[in-house]
Design a protein around this motif. Structure first.
Motif, short mmCIF file in Angstrom:
data_model
loop_
_atom_site.label_atom_id
_atom_site.label_comp_id
_atom_site.label_asym_id
_atom_site.label_seq_id
_atom_site.Cartn_x
_atom_site.Cartn_y
_atom_site.Cartn_z
N LEU A 68 36.23 36.95 27.19
CA LEU A 68 36.47 35.66 27.17
C LEU A 68 37.30 35.76 29.04
N VAL A 69 38.27 36.67 28.30
CA VAL A 69 39.62 36.09 29.82
C VAL A 69 39.13 37.18 31.38
N VAL A 70 38.51 38.02 30.35
CA VAL A 70 37.84 38.85 31.75
C VAL A 70 36.77 38.22 32.73
N LYS A 71 35.53 37.64 31.90
CA LYS A 71 34.91 36.57 32.59
C LYS A 71 35.25 35.77 33.13
N ASN A 72 36.46 35.13 32.73
CA ASN A 72 36.77 33.77 33.75
C ASN A 72 37.64 33.78 34.60
N ILE A 73 38.20 35.33 34.44
CA ILE A 73 39.29 35.73 35.46
C ILE A 73 38.00 35.94 36.81
N LYS A 74 37.27 36.70 36.27
CA LYS A 74 35.85 37.33 38.04
C LYS A 74 35.81 36.31 38.75
N LYS A 75 35.02 34.94 37.46
CA LYS A 75 34.59 33.90 38.22
C LYS A 75 35.63 32.98 38.93
N TYR A 76 36.68 33.70 38.21
CA TYR A 76 38.12 32.93 38.89
C TYR A 76 38.07 33.09 41.14
N ARG A 77 38.46 34.55 41.26
CA ARG A 77 38.16 35.12 41.59
C ARG A 77 36.89 35.54 42.77
N LYS A 78 35.90 34.94 42.35
CA LYS A 78 34.71 34.68 43.46
C LYS A 78 34.84 33.25 43.41
N GLU A 79 35.25 32.50 43.06
CA GLU A 79 35.81 31.06 43.60
C GLU A 79 36.59 31.34 44.87
N MET A 80 37.91 31.89 44.20
CA MET A 80 38.71 31.91 45.58
C MET A 80 38.36 32.51 46.77
#
Length: 396
Positions: free
Chosen positions: A83-95
């Protein structure tokens, strides 16, 4: 140095309960004059210090203004490896969509969740193998800790055997597979990682702190990335639960080095500027990982959380986030280890239970003075517009 515990008045005497009692916890409670609730009685408590496996949903349905729990309801969004990897990937795309991609550097190795991402993993495995001549990866169960179930792979046949046995794995039985950091920074020929303590008292807005008292955990065997050494956990896994079984394990220092000593070594070896840049990157890593989970984790004024960040440095002094622990080990392997962890818990309690508790909980109006004088330093305080991760900070 950690500040002393505040003296408690009879009116403000805190009642605590816990489903696991470690010396560094109980010592802090007793020094404050706090009283343990009786298990056989349904007694009212002010602090529930729970293990990460405790089901808190029923506990948190109706909490009084003077009750605190040491976990956020869905802390696993940051502490489960998938989940931490999934959330970091999503956060990076938003950035990137917001034109801020340049602010975010890679903080986790390339990772896939198995068996869900198996086809994508195979494609990446073959791409790396064709470009570099070999492809080295590490397999980890999503919801286990202390090195349990971890192994390295360098051939697709190894993963195919795993997939045949675990093709229907879901939930806690799932694994993540990550690019192995093949060239870690070594000290004395040995691999190590950093355990860093991070405290979050609020997610939205974010208020987070990093503690000065961290340490490096060393392997007992000298490092090698040779295929013949992939099964040697004593040179690849830094977990104390693994290393303590080695014949070379040193019980005097427990294979640990205070983060200040590591800082001095790096300054002498690589210079002050590179060392400061590396520590600033660690602060950024902590900040961005918390921001990645900020809008997902349920914010509750009755909660705080002490995380154990495990960070690996590669040979270029680049930090990589390995995992975030929801209940970092409070077991002490040495006298200095006990003193360090007792000091960290002391500072956690001083922040979670300030002088104006429980009044501060009524309007979530904890002042920014609560961290001053202790071992915690602010990484981010959006209540005050402070971003300690961006500039120079007296840490470690």
């Amino acid at each position: 140095m950690s500040v002393r515990p505040r003296a408690e008045t009879a009116v403000r005497r805190i009642r605590w309960k816990s489903d696991f009692e470690k010396k560094c916890l109980v010592a802090n409670f007793e020094r404050r004059g706090w009283r343990k609730t009786m298990e056989e009685e349904d007694e009212y408590w002010n602090l529930y210090w729970a293990s990460k496996g405790t089901h808190l949903s029923s506990v948190m349905m109706r909490l009084g203004e003077d009750q605190m729990v040491n976990h956020f309801p869905n802390h696993y969004e940051l502490t489960r490896k998938d989940l931490v990897v999934k959330n970091i990937k999503k956060y990076r795309k938003e950035m990137e969509r917001n034109g801020r991609g340049a602010e975010f550097d890679e903080i986790v190795p390339v990772t896939f969740t198995l068996p869900t991402d198996y086809p994508l993993f195979v494609e990446e495995f073959r791409r790396v193998e064709s470009e570099q001549g070999k492809s080295l990866w590490i397999m980890k169960p999503c919801a286990k800790c202390q090195g349990v179930g971890i192994f390295l792979i360098s051939k697709l046949s190894q993963i195919k055997k795993w997939a045949a046995r675990n093709g229907d794995a879901t939930g806690r039985d799932q694994y993540v597979v990550s690019r192995y950091v093949e060239h870690p920074l070594l000290v004395g020929g040995r691999k190590f990682d950093l355990r860093i303590y991070v405290l979050v008292t609020n997610y939205n807005p974010l208020r987070a702190y990093v503690h000065k008292e961290g340490f490096a955990r060393f392997c007992t065997a000298k490092y090698s990335s040779s295929p013949t050494d992939l099964d040697n956990v004593l040179m690849h896994l830094t977990n104390v639960s693994v290393q303590k079984h080695s014949e070379d394990y040193n019980e005097d220092h427990g294979g640990k080095w205070h983060i200040k000593n590591l800082q001095l070594y790096l300054q002498a070896t690589y210079g002050g500027e590179q060392t400061e840049k590396m520590f600033q990157q660690i602060r950024a890593l902590i900040y961005h990982s918390l921001k990645a989970a900020q809008n997902i984790i349920i914010n509750d004024k009755h909660c705080f959380e002490l995380y154990g960040y495990d960070v690996l440095l590669d040979a270029n002094l680049k930090p990589w986030l390995i995992e975030v622990n929801a209940s970092p080990s409070l077991s002490a392997t040495t006298t200095s280890d006990l003193a360090l962890k007792t000091g960290v818990i002391n500072d956690v309690l001083n922040i979670a239970f300030p002088d104006d508790f429980p009044e501060c909980n009524k309007n979530n109006n904890r002042s920014d003075s609560c961290w001053k004088g202790g071992g915690f330093l602010p990484v981010a305080d959006e209540l005050c517009g402070y971003q300690g991760w961006q500039g120079r900070l007296d840490w470690p």
